[in-house]
Design a protein around this motif. Structure first.
Motif, PDB file in Angstrom:
ATOM      1  N   UNK A 154      26.891  39.939  45.839  1.00  0.00           N
ATOM      2  CA  UNK A 154      27.357  40.784  44.743  1.00  0.00           C
ATOM      3  C   UNK A 154      28.585  41.589  45.170  1.00  0.00           C
ATOM      4  N   UNK A 155      29.612  41.578  44.328  1.00  0.00           N
ATOM      5  CA  UNK A 155      30.782  42.428  44.567  1.00  0.00           C
ATOM      6  C   UNK A 155      30.653  43.657  43.683  1.00  0.00           C
ATOM      7  N   UNK A 156      30.487  44.866  44.280  1.00  0.00           N
ATOM      8  CA  UNK A 156      30.383  46.076  43.466  1.00  0.00           C
ATOM      9  C   UNK A 156      31.630  46.256  42.595  1.00  0.00           C
TER      10      UNK A 156
ATOM     11  N   UNK B 285      27.444  46.045  36.546  1.00  0.00           N
ATOM     12  CA  UNK B 285      27.911  46.834  37.683  1.00  0.00           C
ATOM     13  C   UNK B 285      28.440  45.978  38.823  1.00  0.00           C
ATOM     14  N   UNK B 286      28.102  44.691  38.791  1.00  0.00           N
ATOM     15  CA  UNK B 286      28.483  43.796  39.880  1.00  0.00           C
ATOM     16  C   UNK B 286      29.064  42.500  39.327  1.00  0.00           C
ATOM     17  N   UNK B 287      29.801  41.833  40.156  1.00  0.00           N
ATOM     18  CA  UNK B 287      30.229  40.474  39.863  1.00  0.00           C
ATOM     19  C   UNK B 287      29.648  39.566  40.933  1.00  0.00           C
TER      20      UNK B 287
ATOM     21  N   UNK C 199      27.570  43.271  48.597  1.00  0.00           N
ATOM     22  CA  UNK C 199      26.153  43.511  48.846  1.00  0.00           C
ATOM     23  C   UNK C 199      25.449  42.168  48.776  1.00  0.00           C
ATOM     24  N   UNK C 200      24.678  41.845  49.834  1.00  0.00           N
ATOM     25  CA  UNK C 200      24.030  40.535  49.930  1.00  0.00           C
ATOM     26  C   UNK C 200      22.515  40.722  49.959  1.00  0.00           C
ATOM     27  N   UNK C 201      21.804  39.906  49.162  1.00  0.00           N
ATOM     28  CA  UNK C 201      20.343  39.977  49.090  1.00  0.00           C
ATOM     29  C   UNK C 201      19.767  38.596  49.358  1.00  0.00           C
ATOM     30  N   UNK C 202      18.803  38.507  50.269  1.00  0.00           N
ATOM     31  CA  UNK C 202      18.053  37.268  50.432  1.00  0.00           C
ATOM     32  C   UNK C 202      17.018  37.227  49.312  1.00  0.00           C
TER      33      UNK C 202
ATOM     34  N   UNK D 242      28.892  52.507  48.668  1.00  0.00           N
ATOM     35  CA  UNK D 242      28.022  53.315  49.513  1.00  0.00           C
ATOM     36  C   UNK D 242      26.774  53.784  48.776  1.00  0.00           C
ATOM     37  N   UNK D 243      26.869  53.944  47.436  1.00  0.00           N
ATOM     38  CA  UNK D 243      25.696  54.307  46.644  1.00  0.00           C
ATOM     39  C   UNK D 243      24.797  53.094  46.437  1.00  0.00           C
TER      40      UNK D 243
END
Length: 422
Positions: A110-112, A35-37, A82-85, A118-119
Motif C-alpha cells: 500500500x502506498x499511503x 487512503x491508500x493506493x 506499508x506492506x501486509x502479509x 508515520x500514523x
C-alpha cells in the motif's frame, strides 16, 4: 500505566463498526481504499532486493526465510510503502518499509495517499485493526485464511487531522520506545538469571556442594576434576538398553526436546515422527533415561517422570541398580553443558541435521557422580536456590507481559481516539 487516567476528547460519535467503537466527533470516517493506493507492479528480485515481512517490520530477506524459484514474479515495494502479509498464519506481519525492494505476491503493498505514513504505521499494526483485517478475509480453515486488497479496502477508518496524526505518531513512537527498552532490559535480566541458574546446576552436579572438598582427576578429559570420593563409571556398567514395544499404541505419548526434556504430548495427531498408528512405539517407564537420537547433540534428552511411549528411533536406558540415582540429579547431570558437548563431539553424521547419538556411544561414555545420599542433598539444595531464581524469572515474565499488554492497549486507544495526546 493506567490508560483510563489519560485525557479524552470533548465529544464522540458512534463509528458504526466494532473495531473502532466510538471515535472523536471531529475525526473523519472513511474507507481504507480512499487512503491508500495498492502497488501491484511486478518486478524481479534480481533488480529489487528481496524483503521479509515480519511482525517486527520490513527487513532485507532473512536467511531463514522460505524462498521460491519464482524470483521474477514479485511485487515492487518503495520506501514509505506499508506492506501486509495477507496470510492468517503470518498475522501481524506488516510494517512501513524503510527500503526499496520486492516481496512475494502473497503480500499487499500500500502506498499511503491521504494518510501520514508515520500514523498508518501505528494504526495498521494495532491489534484492533489486525483482527479486523483478518475478519474481512476468506478461506476454508484458519491456516488457509487470507485477505485480499479488494476485501480490506472496505474497512472503515477513523482519520484525525494531519496535525493530530503526526502528534499521535510522535506520542506512540516515544512511549513504545520506552516500553520496548523496559522489556529489553527485563529480558536481559531473565537471560542472566537463567544463565546463573544453569551455572549453579552445572557446578553442583559436576563438583558437589563443598568447594573445599578434596578433588581428584577423573581421568576423563571432558569431565576433569571431581570430588575425591565420587565414582567414575562407564555407561554400560550403570544402565541397560530398553527395547520394549507397545502392543496397542494407546499409552501416553511422550516428547523429548532440548528445552523441556521428557514431557507428555496432549494430542496424538500432531505431526511427529510416527504414523497415527503408534503400535510398535518404544515403551518407557518413570526413571528411564530417554535420548532423542537425532537431537542429543543439542541436549534433547531427559529422565522420564512417567511411563509412556516414544519414537522407535529413540534410545531408552534404565539404571541397572534400583535407587542408584536420584532422577532429578541424573537429568541435570546428563543435560549439563560438558555432557551435552560430549554428545555433540561423539555423534556421527555428515552435518548437524544428520548427527546421531547411538546406544554404544552412551555405554562407552563415562559418568562422574556421588552416592545416592549426596545426590539427594544436591537436588534439595538446587531446588531451594533455583526455586528462588525461578520465582524471580516468573515475576519478570509477568512484568514483561503487562508491559506488552499496556503497549497494545495504548496503541489501540491512541489510534482510535479513546485518549487524546494533544
Amino acid at each position: 500505566m493506567k490508560i483510563a487516567a489519560s485525557p479524552t476528547y470533548d465529544s464522540y460519535k458512534d463509528s458504526g463498526v466494532s473495531w473502532l467503537g466510538h471515535v472523536p466527533s471531529t475525526w473523519e470516517l472513511t474507507r481504507l481504499g480512499g487512503l491508500f493506493q495498492e502497488r501491484k507492479t511486478k518486478v524481479s528480485d534480481k533488480d529489487f532486493e528481496p524483503l521479509s515481512v515480519t511482525k517486527n517490520g520490513i527487513f532485507p530477506q532473512l536467511e531463514t526465510a522460505a524462498k521460491t524459484n519464482d524470483g521474477d514474479n514479485r511485487k515492487l515495494v518503495k520506501a514509505g510503502d506499508f506492506v501486509i502479509n495477507s496470510r492468517s498464519d503470518r498475522k501481524g506481519s506488516s510494517g512501513l518499509s524503510p527500503l526499496d525492494g520486492s516481496v512475494s505476491l502473497i503480500n499487499i503493498v500500500l502506498r499511503p495517499k491521504e494518510i501520514l505514513p508515520e500514523f498508518c504505521n501505528h494504526v495498521l499494526k494495532s491489534y484492533a485493526f489486525v483482527e479486523e483485517f483478518y475478519r474481512m478475509g476468506h478461506g476454508i480453515v484458519a491456516d488457509l485464511w487470507t485477505t485480499r486488497y479488494d476485501e480490506m479496502r472496505a474497512i472503515i477508518m477513523a482519520l484525525p487531522s494531519p496535525d493530530e496524526q503526526r502528534a499521535i505518531a510522535v506520542f506512540l513512537d516515544e512511549k513504545c520506545l520506552k516500553i520496548d527498552e523496559a522489556v529489553r532490559i527485563k529480558e536481559e535480566q531473565i537471560a542472566l538469571l537463567r544463565e546463573r541458574r544453569q551455572i549453579l546446576i552445572q557446578e553442583a552436579v559436576t563438583r558437589g556442594l563443598n568447594p573445599a572438598a578434596p578433588t581428584k582427576d577423573s581421568g576423563i578429559d571432558w569431565i576433569g576434576q571431581i570430588p575425591a570420593h565420587w565414582k567414575v563409571k562407564r555407561g554400560k556398567f550403570l544402565f541397560r538398553e530398553i527395547n520394549e514395544r507397545s502392543q496397542s499404541g494407546a499409552e501416553e505419548l511422550l516428547s523429548v526436546s532440548h528445552t523441556t526434556g521428557v514431557t507428555s504430548r496432549s494430542e496424538k495427531n500432531i505431526n511427529m515422527f510416527m504414523a497415527e498408528d503408534y503400535t510398535g512405539a518404544k515403551l518407557c517407564q518413570a526413571g528411564d533415561v530417554v535420548f532423542n537420537t537425532m537431537w542429543a547433540w543439542m541436549g534433547a534428552l531427559g529422565v522420564s517422570d512417567l511411563g509412556g511411549i516414544v519414537s522407535p528411533s529413540y534410545g531408552i536406558y534404565r539404571p541397572l541398580e534400583t535407587n542408584s540415582f536420584n532422577n532429578r540429579y541424573l537429568e541435570w547431570l546428563l543435560r549439563s553443558n560438558s555432557y551435552v558437548e560430549h554428545y555433540n563431539k561423539m555423534s556421527t553424521g555428515l552435518h548437524s541435521s544428520r548427527l546421531r547419538f547411538y546406544a554404544h556411544m552412551f555405554f562407552d561414555m563415562y559418568l562422574g557422580f556421588p552416592s545416592k545420599a549426596e545426590q539427594d542433598e544436591i537436588v534439595a539444595h538446587i531446588e531451594i536456590v533455583a526455586g528462588k531464581i525461578d520465582a524471580g524469572i516468573s515475576t519478570k515474565e509477568e512484568q514483561i507481559a503487562a508491559l506488552k499488554e499496556y503497549r497494545t492497549s495504548l496503541i489501540n486507544a491512541a489510534v482510535t481516539g479513546k485518549i487524546r495526546v494533544i
